[in-house]
Enzyme design. Sequence first.
Site, short mmCIF file in Angstrom:
data_model
loop_
_atom_site.label_atom_id
_atom_site.label_comp_id
_atom_site.label_asym_id
_atom_site.label_seq_id
_atom_site.Cartn_x
_atom_site.Cartn_y
_atom_site.Cartn_z
N GLU A 1 0.82 -1.20 0.00
CA GLU A 1 0.00 0.00 0.00
C GLU A 1 0.86 1.26 0.00
OE1 GLU A 1 -3.04 0.25 -0.65
OE2 GLU A 1 -3.56 -1.87 -0.55
N TYR B 1 -6.21 6.28 4.83
CA TYR B 1 -6.30 5.27 3.78
C TYR B 1 -5.46 4.04 4.11
CZ TYR B 1 -5.36 2.59 -0.35
OH TYR B 1 -5.20 1.52 -1.18
N ASP C 1 -9.10 6.08 -1.33
CA ASP C 1 -8.04 6.77 -2.07
C ASP C 1 -8.65 7.44 -3.30
OD1 ASP C 1 -8.56 4.67 -3.77
OD2 ASP C 1 -6.49 3.97 -3.90
#
Length: 383
Positions: free
Chosen positions: A40, A123, A141
């Site tokens: 991520e 996020y 996002d």
Amino acid sequence: MYSTEQKLHFSTNLLEWYGRHKRDLPWRRSKNPYYIWISEVMLQQTRVDTVIPYFHRFVEQFPTVEALATAPEEQVLKAWEGLGYYSRARNLQSAVREVHERYDGIVPQTKEEVSSLKGVGPYTSGAILSIAYNKPEPAVDGNVMRVLSRYFLIEEDIMKPSTRTVMEKLARELILEGTASDFNQALMELGAMVCTPRSPHCLTCPVMAHCSGREAGMEEALPIKKKAKPPRPELRAVALIEGTGENAGKWLIRQRPQEGLLAKMWELPHVAWASDSWQSDEENQDELRSLLAEQEQIVIQPEGWFMDTEHIFSHIVWKMKVYRAKLLPASGQGPWAGANASFPTGDSWMPFHYRWVGPEDLGDYAFPNVFVRIMREWQEQGE
């Protein structure tokens, strides 16, 4: 505000589509929260295809929380080289060290604990908690905001914090019980593969039937996003200083300061231009020579223009002219008294570390990509 039917259609059809069409990505083959976390962070501002080989190399080099937590920062930056936004790597290692020390190497499972880690925003915390631990947390996002803006016809500026708050609340409501991991990945996948920024593929979209944006003919106008200021240009002259004698075939590099932009990374010596425009190459080289002597106590003899290039950050863009040069004997005594000086490793006498490096040494130092490109170009032209 949004009908139960519209929300249920979205969630059920999206999950069914994801089960049939999801991409086989390396971080999806494991529920390891550490691996998911790495992916991520890498995926922020970087394309999936670019991330895949970096992810493989990174987890091979740092397979556990302990391995990354105890690694030298220079090694981590080298493994990150080419991905850009190097503060991501520094923050990741800092946060992983905290996990190693405070949580016995286990990525925590609560929103409060994960969100307290350095560099972990809403996020990333939502992605870790939902994908790894199946916690019903939203992971919103840019892809997700685009999908939700279109499907639910949300005409608010997605750059506003208030709009993000609305999106996070809505995304949380869309998560069916026990589906958080798949749902958030499906939502990201839809944004990446179907509901794309330009020319969305509406006819193949699994939730087209209830898409309010498409019904209103606004699928390409959404999301509403205030344009960010373009990065401001900065002119920089670069000295590609070639060694002679025992340093033939090598370049002089320096290490950046311990803090600030591109901290601790290595680069070719360069100087910022006070003017907002270039002069003739001869005048540029004279100015480069003067500034390096004044700022770095480096005495060079420029030998002509080599190439133009640029390096883009989020807020600035370096417009760079590169000039080949040789190091000349400096007046007086000290480490710059000869073209083949042996440079000390400490920095008590000067604000930067310096090294002579050749092509075979590049793997030992972390560089912003632009300087690797310059040195590779020099090497190719010499072959």
